[in-house]
Design a protein around this motif. Structure first.
Motif, PDB file in Angstrom:
ATOM      1  N   GLU B 128       0.814  -1.210   0.000  1.00  0.00           N
ATOM      2  CA  GLU B 128       0.000   0.000   0.000  1.00  0.00           C
ATOM      3  C   GLU B 128       0.858   1.274   0.000  1.00  0.00           C
ATOM      4  O   GLU B 128       0.380   2.341  -0.373  1.00  0.00           O
ATOM      5  N   HIS B 129       2.110   1.152   0.449  1.00  0.00           N
ATOM      6  CA  HIS B 129       2.992   2.319   0.508  1.00  0.00           C
ATOM      7  C   HIS B 129       3.721   2.604  -0.809  1.00  0.00           C
ATOM      8  O   HIS B 129       4.393   3.610  -0.934  1.00  0.00           O
ATOM      9  N   ILE B 130       3.638   1.672  -1.746  1.00  0.00           N
ATOM     10  CA  ILE B 130       4.430   1.826  -2.970  1.00  0.00           C
ATOM     11  C   ILE B 130       3.630   2.591  -4.018  1.00  0.00           C
ATOM     12  O   ILE B 130       2.528   2.184  -4.397  1.00  0.00           O
ATOM     13  N   ASP B 131       4.200   3.685  -4.486  1.00  0.00           N
ATOM     14  CA  ASP B 131       3.516   4.568  -5.428  1.00  0.00           C
ATOM     15  C   ASP B 131       3.987   4.245  -6.846  1.00  0.00           C
ATOM     16  O   ASP B 131       5.107   4.552  -7.235  1.00  0.00           O
ATOM     17  N   LYS B 132       3.071   3.640  -7.604  1.00  0.00           N
ATOM     18  CA  LYS B 132       3.387   3.213  -8.967  1.00  0.00           C
ATOM     19  C   LYS B 132       3.898   4.390  -9.815  1.00  0.00           C
ATOM     20  O   LYS B 132       4.872   4.261 -10.566  1.00  0.00           O
ATOM     21  N   ALA B 133       3.253   5.539  -9.641  1.00  0.00           N
ATOM     22  CA  ALA B 133       3.616   6.697 -10.465  1.00  0.00           C
ATOM     23  C   ALA B 133       5.021   7.192 -10.134  1.00  0.00           C
ATOM     24  O   ALA B 133       5.758   7.669 -11.008  1.00  0.00           O
ATOM     25  N   TYR B 134       5.397   7.079  -8.883  1.00  0.00           N
ATOM     26  CA  TYR B 134       6.740   7.529  -8.484  1.00  0.00           C
ATOM     27  C   TYR B 134       7.802   6.666  -9.157  1.00  0.00           C
ATOM     28  O   TYR B 134       8.795   7.182  -9.685  1.00  0.00           O
ATOM     29  N   ILE B 135       7.568   5.368  -9.162  1.00  0.00           N
ATOM     30  CA  ILE B 135       8.539   4.461  -9.786  1.00  0.00           C
ATOM     31  C   ILE B 135       8.634   4.724 -11.288  1.00  0.00           C
ATOM     32  O   ILE B 135       9.705   4.620 -11.884  1.00  0.00           O
ATOM     33  N   ALA B 136       7.523   5.121 -11.874  1.00  0.00           N
ATOM     34  CA  ALA B 136       7.514   5.398 -13.315  1.00  0.00           C
ATOM     35  C   ALA B 136       8.280   6.674 -13.663  1.00  0.00           C
ATOM     36  O   ALA B 136       8.536   6.956 -14.830  1.00  0.00           O
ATOM     37  N   GLN B 137       8.634   7.442 -12.625  1.00  0.00           N
ATOM     38  CA  GLN B 137       9.403   8.677 -12.886  1.00  0.00           C
ATOM     39  C   GLN B 137      10.904   8.442 -12.947  1.00  0.00           C
ATOM     40  O   GLN B 137      11.681   9.350 -13.174  1.00  0.00           O
ATOM     41  N   SER B 138      11.318   7.195 -12.702  1.00  0.00           N
ATOM     42  CA  SER B 138      12.755   6.940 -12.592  1.00  0.00           C
ATOM     43  C   SER B 138      13.262   6.053 -13.723  1.00  0.00           C
ATOM     44  O   SER B 138      12.535   5.196 -14.233  1.00  0.00           O
ATOM     45  N   LYS B 139      14.506   6.268 -14.090  1.00  0.00           N
ATOM     46  CA  LYS B 139      15.118   5.423 -15.121  1.00  0.00           C
ATOM     47  C   LYS B 139      15.432   4.026 -14.581  1.00  0.00           C
ATOM     48  O   LYS B 139      15.319   3.034 -15.294  1.00  0.00           O
ATOM     49  N   ILE B 140      15.884   3.976 -13.345  1.00  0.00           N
ATOM     50  CA  ILE B 140      16.285   2.700 -12.745  1.00  0.00           C
ATOM     51  C   ILE B 140      15.616   2.545 -11.372  1.00  0.00           C
ATOM     52  O   ILE B 140      15.479   3.517 -10.633  1.00  0.00           O
ATOM     53  N   LEU B 141      15.241   1.314 -11.054  1.00  0.00           N
ATOM     54  CA  LEU B 141      14.841   0.959  -9.689  1.00  0.00           C
ATOM     55  C   LEU B 141      15.891  -0.005  -9.153  1.00  0.00           C
ATOM     56  O   LEU B 141      16.111  -1.070  -9.737  1.00  0.00           O
ATOM     57  N   LEU B 142      16.561   0.413  -8.075  1.00  0.00           N
ATOM     58  CA  LEU B 142      17.585  -0.433  -7.462  1.00  0.00           C
ATOM     59  C   LEU B 142      16.957  -1.130  -6.265  1.00  0.00           C
ATOM     60  O   LEU B 142      16.441  -0.462  -5.345  1.00  0.00           O
ATOM     61  N   ILE B 143      16.982  -2.466  -6.267  1.00  0.00           N
ATOM     62  CA  ILE B 143      16.411  -3.245  -5.166  1.00  0.00           C
ATOM     63  C   ILE B 143      17.536  -3.796  -4.304  1.00  0.00           C
ATOM     64  O   ILE B 143      18.442  -4.469  -4.792  1.00  0.00           O
ATOM     65  N   SER B 144      17.446  -3.517  -3.014  1.00  0.00           N
ATOM     66  CA  SER B 144      18.359  -4.158  -2.073  1.00  0.00           C
ATOM     67  C   SER B 144      17.658  -5.413  -1.573  1.00  0.00           C
ATOM     68  O   SER B 144      16.580  -5.354  -0.983  1.00  0.00           O
ATOM     69  N   GLY B 145      18.275  -6.571  -1.819  1.00  0.00           N
ATOM     70  CA  GLY B 145      17.596  -7.850  -1.599  1.00  0.00           C
ATOM     71  C   GLY B 145      17.093  -8.070  -0.191  1.00  0.00           C
ATOM     72  O   GLY B 145      16.132  -8.819   0.029  1.00  0.00           O
ATOM     73  N   THR B 146      17.693  -7.417   0.806  1.00  0.00           N
ATOM     74  CA  THR B 146      17.241  -7.606   2.184  1.00  0.00           C
ATOM     75  C   THR B 146      15.790  -7.168   2.359  1.00  0.00           C
ATOM     76  O   THR B 146      15.089  -7.678   3.240  1.00  0.00           O
ATOM     77  N   ALA B 147      15.332  -6.294   1.496  1.00  0.00           N
ATOM     78  CA  ALA B 147      13.929  -5.864   1.565  1.00  0.00           C
ATOM     79  C   ALA B 147      12.973  -7.018   1.269  1.00  0.00           C
ATOM     80  O   ALA B 147      11.776  -6.944   1.566  1.00  0.00           O
TER      81      ALA B 147
END
Lengths: 331, 331, 331, 331
Positions: B128-147
């Motif tokens: 519920e906290h993840i904003d789809k539109a915000y992610i669409a504003q970025s060239k890259i999404l970096l995921i830290s696996g511990t998440a």
């Protein structure tokens, strides 16, 4: 002399039960936590502080607590051992709990303290860890009320009190209420009252007694005399109600009531006073001082502690404590 | 140029998802944690470190994370904002979680680090906290696996990856495996493989890939070529297997394979290298450097970072990075 | 024939993964649960029902599930064994979980069902319990979506799907959404989509697909064609959207779309239809019936089941099923 | 007459605190649970049984408990209301807990009972739910010890006892120990002792007193006289130690000790005896019977109950009870 009956011929003066942890004090004074750049490492936690206070005054103190099996937990053990506190009752947990940790600003008042106590090591103590024979070796068992806040530490604490009563070990309850550890104020009230009814001496401040009375409160008004009447029952002989800058009011089962003022000092930090008070108070009682004199010793010790920057290291020696009183009384 | 297709015209270069917290570094070097007397406060946590690395190089980084509503959480926010990291995706929790905290010795190797992550704020992130539109504003999404290690952060992370794929945002997975956060190695393997199959670039060290392969392991032998064959499927175009002092081996979907050595330096601490690598690598890719050049930039940045005492503050600027490489190549 | 590629030469036709439990059906019909005086004991749980449906039709079914180590758990095992269902993948837990239990009225619609699934045995399945080789022995793996609702069963289920894909075992996902088992609709959507993308066949009703689309929903409108377009990706070849009395709509990856009506019967209870459908559908596919014929077999089987009072015992034999269709088509 | 001081002029005779739930009894006798085909629905749970026993004898009983908001919970409420039990203290939970449920064979001994008590509704009672004024309306508060087994029901129970003592309401503790609900035998011992010390009457069997003494046990030997000496302290006036077919031994604070045998009957089921005993015993005490007579009434009531197939419905009326005794004494 107080009318407490203190056992003699025991190898320990006081066993303190509850948390022992690490305090990280801001190196800079009067700076917000957000802007502090570094912290000094100290041992903390009310029962640990009291054990150190006793030890520095010359009493033989022990501790029942638990820390995590890492550099911080080992530090707590090393420090207490070095200060001559008996740590045979200290557990070291390696199942994921963490040594209690407090990170704090250094201000005279309104200090922000960030507490890390999610799955705190000391709250993993359970009945099975409490050694009846060890408690029987001590003249006093000092209970820090926070140990009652959640299971299984709650049961460990209640069992320890029972063992103390059976062994004739005096029980002193330092209320030490921290709302964040409890499910509800009603639960706090229930268990504090249970513990108090089995304690010879109960020490708390006005706000803490208000919480303790939550289950019974008919009116919103706090009243020290009514509180004393309520709690000087069961095993309880002495009740000390602290009121910060207004000093303390002391009540006894046999009807005494007297006030003790504070010794004004320049305050460096708003904590440590209660632990310093409790340590010097118990030390004095054990030395055979009368009740009024013992409360005065506690009050002086508290003043010395808050005028210094840390908690444990700031606990006075007997010489310092006696000199402080002498100077103040001469003034 | 790599064969990655990177979107253009986005307001952010990289959003880093995962923990952001406080690191307390021993002020004294080469002293055991037990004996350290004071600590310096820094921002830490792999995704925060990477965001800072990017920001110092001149890229526009953002972060999706959560801290607690106290002086330490506010410090993390203030610091990142000051470093020009976008923090609109940073939550502030006041339900009892605590900002991730690491307390560490300062040694070149075998550093003891005590981690406070029981009820860690960042692991309370949920879908519920993840904003789809915000992610669409970025060239890259970096995921830290511990998440991915526990719910509901796990679901938030998987949803973020899906949103990124839908939006054409490149996904980079930095494995960042920490055993203590997971229920079992099998669970780690399952979710890492899922996340990897949806990631364009996967970066990890040999031990981390071994964990990722737990579910499939037929033999006990690690083999980089087999690992590459296994993971260069689904969305994955590039695989970087790091091997500490032996440097890295890089594989691409279209069959390239090359090695990158390390830049020898005097190591002050054994962490920060990976985050520094990831930050400079992504920066270079975004600048249009080719893959080999980008890996070299990452490697140089890692060397600079470990030669300094902290993590975030030790991230090089572009000038420092280019000078370092120039000097080393001239040597 | 459908365009599914079904492996041959396997010792099992279908392994059903998910809950297996006890259903207690009101002995009296059309009486409120409050007033029911007695209950009849039956085996229930969607995957158990499907396994029985298959077995009664003559297919070789197995089950991966968990029950508690008591008279009810043993009953479930005994019953399935008696019905010729292979139970080597059935765990028996004695750590405090309980066999899934449903207590229900017997009404044609609006049946109240009280579910006992706090610490349900089947949800304690974890990856470590899933035997890759066992799954490789089956032509089809049937997943009941409720097994995805919480950890560690969720991970066990996702791993089982992976193993099936590796082994060439066909994966059929029966959505079987039960809101009470999930943290949030968003989580449901995430995991259902993951599982669907790895499944060859996905069967659900309109409301279930709405939940599956929660993460992507731009409009509030349900649309079967859009749903089909969304899910006929990844591994998915066939999508069956059920609409109760309106029958089903079937979509295939290669562009087919057709409707299947229902066989009107006097309904005794509103459940069991879906499980009966799934069992007969898979049986028919395995026998080489074409897709349209297989859906018809499923539809007839569902009609037979709901016209009878129980679930498992009401599953038709092949003779009953073929006669039922023959009679209806002659009418 | 017993030497208990029972308040007069109260609107209720006895409030029973603890679980109230559903019992499903095998319709067939002497059949293993695995093979039982149907079950009869009854109200069960020790405090509910006792309340019904009292009500059928003509006393005014109330209950403090919690059920889930569904057909089974409503059934429990309806049944108790119909039996004239006051249910204003009955909560109805809709947050996921479930009404306590027991499913049982029907055998004279070694009955398998499968208990569904994961997240049991009655164990969600908390202090906040306990109405001090309601308890003050009753002559007796009957505590079923299982209510002490976990938080927050534990705290609700301890608070209820305190309220009773304050109001002069007599407290009767029926130990009712069920190992599966407790963390450890040590915890059981601690809380049972606390509750016992605040109870006027304590009723348990030999095995239960052994558990209660776990914290103090120096020798492995059970000894009724020592148990009596240990527990006839604090508030406790009467101790009843039951020994199954050997009958009961009764001790009083003022030094009485007497035995009560059992009335031999053909036993249909091994449970219900204790609840029937407690109900008739309290009824008799309230009617002014002396202690010995009251224990005999309890014993006769127990015999009647176990000679019948159910619990609640099998509770005798006063006429039945008196006739039974008359017949037996004439024999």
């Amino acid at each position: 002399m107080s009318n407490l009956s203190i056992p003699t011929s025991r190898s320990l003066d006081v066993i303190c039960l509850g948390r022992a942890g690490v305090d990280l004090y801001a190196s800079e004074e009067n700076v917000d936590l957000t802007n502090v750049s570094s912290f000094d490492k100290h041992v903390g936690g009310s029962p640990a502080n009291i054990a150190v206070a006793l030890s520095k005054l010359g009493a033989k103190a022990g501790i029942i607590s638990c820390v995590s099996d890492d550099g911080l937990g080992h530090y707590v053990c090393d420090y207490l051992r070095r200060l001559n506190v008996d740590i045979q009752g200290m557990l070291v947990d390696n199942k994921g709990s963490r040594t209690s940790l407090a990170i704090t600003e250094m201000k005279a008042s309104n200090c922000e303290v960030v507490i890390y106590r999610n799955n705190a090591a000391d709250l993993t103590l359970s009945i099975e860890h409490i050694d009846k024979a060890y408690i029987a070796q001590s003249k006093i068992l000092l209970i820090s009320g926070t140990a009652l806040s959640s299971s299984p530490s709650r049961e460990a604490t209640l069992a320890a009190i029972r063992y103390a009563r059976e062994a004739g070990t005096l029980v002193v309850l330092d209320v030490d209420y921290r709302a964040y550890s409890w499910r509800s104020e009603e639960d706090s009230s229930l268990y504090y009252q249970m513990a108090a009814s089995m304690s010879d001496v109960v020490i708390g401040n006005r706000e803490e007694f208000d919480v303790m009375e939550a289950l019974d409160r008919d009116s919103a008004k706090s009243d020290d005399d009514q509180t004393a009447a309520r709690y000087l029952q069961g095993a309880t002989q002495i009740l000390i109600i602290k009121a910060g800058e207004l000093g303390s009011t002391v009540y006894t089962r046999d009807g005494q009531k007297f006030a003790q003022g504070i010794y004004p000092v320049e305050v460096k930090k708003p904590f440590g006073a209660g632990d310093s008070f409790a340590g010097a108070f118990m030390y004095s009682i054990l030395q055979g001082y009368d009740l009024q004199e013992s409360v005065k010793m506690g009050s002086a010790s508290a003043a010395i502690n808050v005028s210094r920057k840390t908690c444990t290291d700031a606990m006075p020696t007997l010489d310092e404590l006696l000199s402080f009183i002498a100077v103040r009384e001469a003034a």
